[in-house]
Design an enzyme around this catalytic site. Structure first.
Site, PDB file in Angstrom:
ATOM      1  N   ASN A 186      -1.655  -0.108   7.330  1.00  0.00           N
ATOM      2  CA  ASN A 186      -1.200  -1.467   7.648  1.00  0.00           C
ATOM      3  C   ASN A 186      -0.323  -2.072   6.553  1.00  0.00           C
ATOM      4  OD1 ASN A 186      -3.137  -2.189   5.788  1.00  0.00           O
ATOM      5  ND2 ASN A 186      -4.446  -3.271   7.235  1.00  0.00           N
ATOM      6  N   GLU A 236      -9.197 -10.115  -7.831  1.00  0.00           N
ATOM      7  CA  GLU A 236      -8.202  -9.062  -7.641  1.00  0.00           C
ATOM      8  C   GLU A 236      -7.083  -9.146  -8.674  1.00  0.00           C
ATOM      9  OE1 GLU A 236      -7.223  -9.397  -3.468  1.00  0.00           O
ATOM     10  OE2 GLU A 236      -9.016  -8.294  -2.900  1.00  0.00           O
ATOM     11  N   TYR A 256     -12.176  -2.169  -3.623  1.00  0.00           N
ATOM     12  CA  TYR A 256     -12.797  -2.224  -2.292  1.00  0.00           C
ATOM     13  C   TYR A 256     -14.319  -2.313  -2.354  1.00  0.00           C
ATOM     14  CZ  TYR A 256      -8.366  -1.153   0.033  1.00  0.00           C
ATOM     15  OH  TYR A 256      -7.088  -1.202   0.513  1.00  0.00           O
ATOM     16  N   HIS A 274      -1.741  -5.291   1.429  1.00  0.00           N
ATOM     17  CA  HIS A 274      -3.025  -5.960   1.209  1.00  0.00           C
ATOM     18  C   HIS A 274      -2.721  -7.344   0.651  1.00  0.00           C
ATOM     19  CE1 HIS A 274      -7.021  -6.927  -0.395  1.00  0.00           C
ATOM     20  NE2 HIS A 274      -6.362  -7.363  -1.440  1.00  0.00           N
ATOM     21  N   LYS A 280       0.827  -1.208   0.000  1.00  0.00           N
ATOM     22  CA  LYS A 280       0.000   0.000   0.000  1.00  0.00           C
ATOM     23  C   LYS A 280       0.869   1.269   0.000  1.00  0.00           C
ATOM     24  CE  LYS A 280      -3.882  -2.162   2.399  1.00  0.00           C
ATOM     25  NZ  LYS A 280      -4.757  -2.093   3.594  1.00  0.00           N
TER      26      LYS A 280
END
Length: 159
Positions: free
Chosen positions: A116, A132, A53, A119, A13
Site C-alpha cells: 500500500n 515513530e 510494528y 505509512h 514503503k
C-alpha cells in the site's frame, strides 16, 4: 514551530521506493502546503522493523509486515503543518488501497493491501507520531525553519 503546527511521521514503503514514487509523494505534501522537516533514505533492519510494528506483534500478519518493510529501502520523513497528522492521513487514504478514493495516494497508486505504498502515523493513536519520529530520527535531525510560502498557506493570526 508555531502553536497550530503539528509534526507527523510518514514513510514511503519498499514498494513505493521501487516504483519510483518518492518524488510524487513528496510533491503532494509540498503542494498541500506542508513543510518537510526531516527526511532519511534507509534500509530497515529486523530490530527496527519489529519495534516500528510492535503494536501488531501478536497478530498473524506480523512476520509478513516485518519481512516486507525490510525487503528494500524506505524513505522516512517528518512533515509539519496545521493538523498535519489528520491531513496527511486523509491524503494517504484507507489502509486498503482498494477502498481508498481516487485522488488519495493509496487510491492512485495501490491495488493491494500488502503493497500500500506508504505509512503515515495514525491521528487516532495518541503518541504514535512522537513514538515513530523518535524511532527514526534524532532531535538534531529535525530542522526548524520558516517556510516562506507559509504566509500564503495560512491566514494571518490575530495577536
Amino acid at each position: 514551530m508555531s502553536h497550530h503546527d503539528e509534526r507527523t511521521f510518514v514513510m514511503v514503503k519498499p514498494d513505493g521506493v521501487q516504483r519510483g514514487l518518492i518524488g510524487e509523494i513528496v510533491s503532494r505534501f509540498e503542494d498541500r502546503g506542508l513543510k518537510l522537516v526531516a527526511g532519511k533514505f534507509v534500509q530497515l533492519d529486523e530490530a527496527l522493523a519489529k519495534e516500528h510494528y510492535g503494536e501488531h506483534e501478536d497478530k498473524p500478519f506480523f512476520d509478513g509486515l516485518v519481512e516486507f518493510i525490510t525487503s528494500g529501502p524506505v524513505f522516512a520523513m517528518v512533515w509539519e503543518g496545521a493538523d498535519a497528522t489528520r491531513q496527511v492521513r486523509a491524503m494517504v487514504g484507507e489502509t486498503d488501497p482498494a477502498e481508498s478514493a481516487p485522488g488519495t495516494i493509496r487510491g492512485d497508486f495501490g491495488l493491494d493491501l500488502g503493497h500500500n505504498v506508504i505509512h503515515a502515523s495514525d491521528h487516532e493513536d495518541e503518541g504514535a507520531n512522537e513514538r515513530e519520529i523518535d524511532l527514526f530520527f534524532d532531535d538534531e535531525e529535525l530542522v526548524d525553519y520558516d517556510l516562506d510560502t507559509a504566509a500564503w498557506v495560512y491566514e494571518e493570526e490575530d495577536h
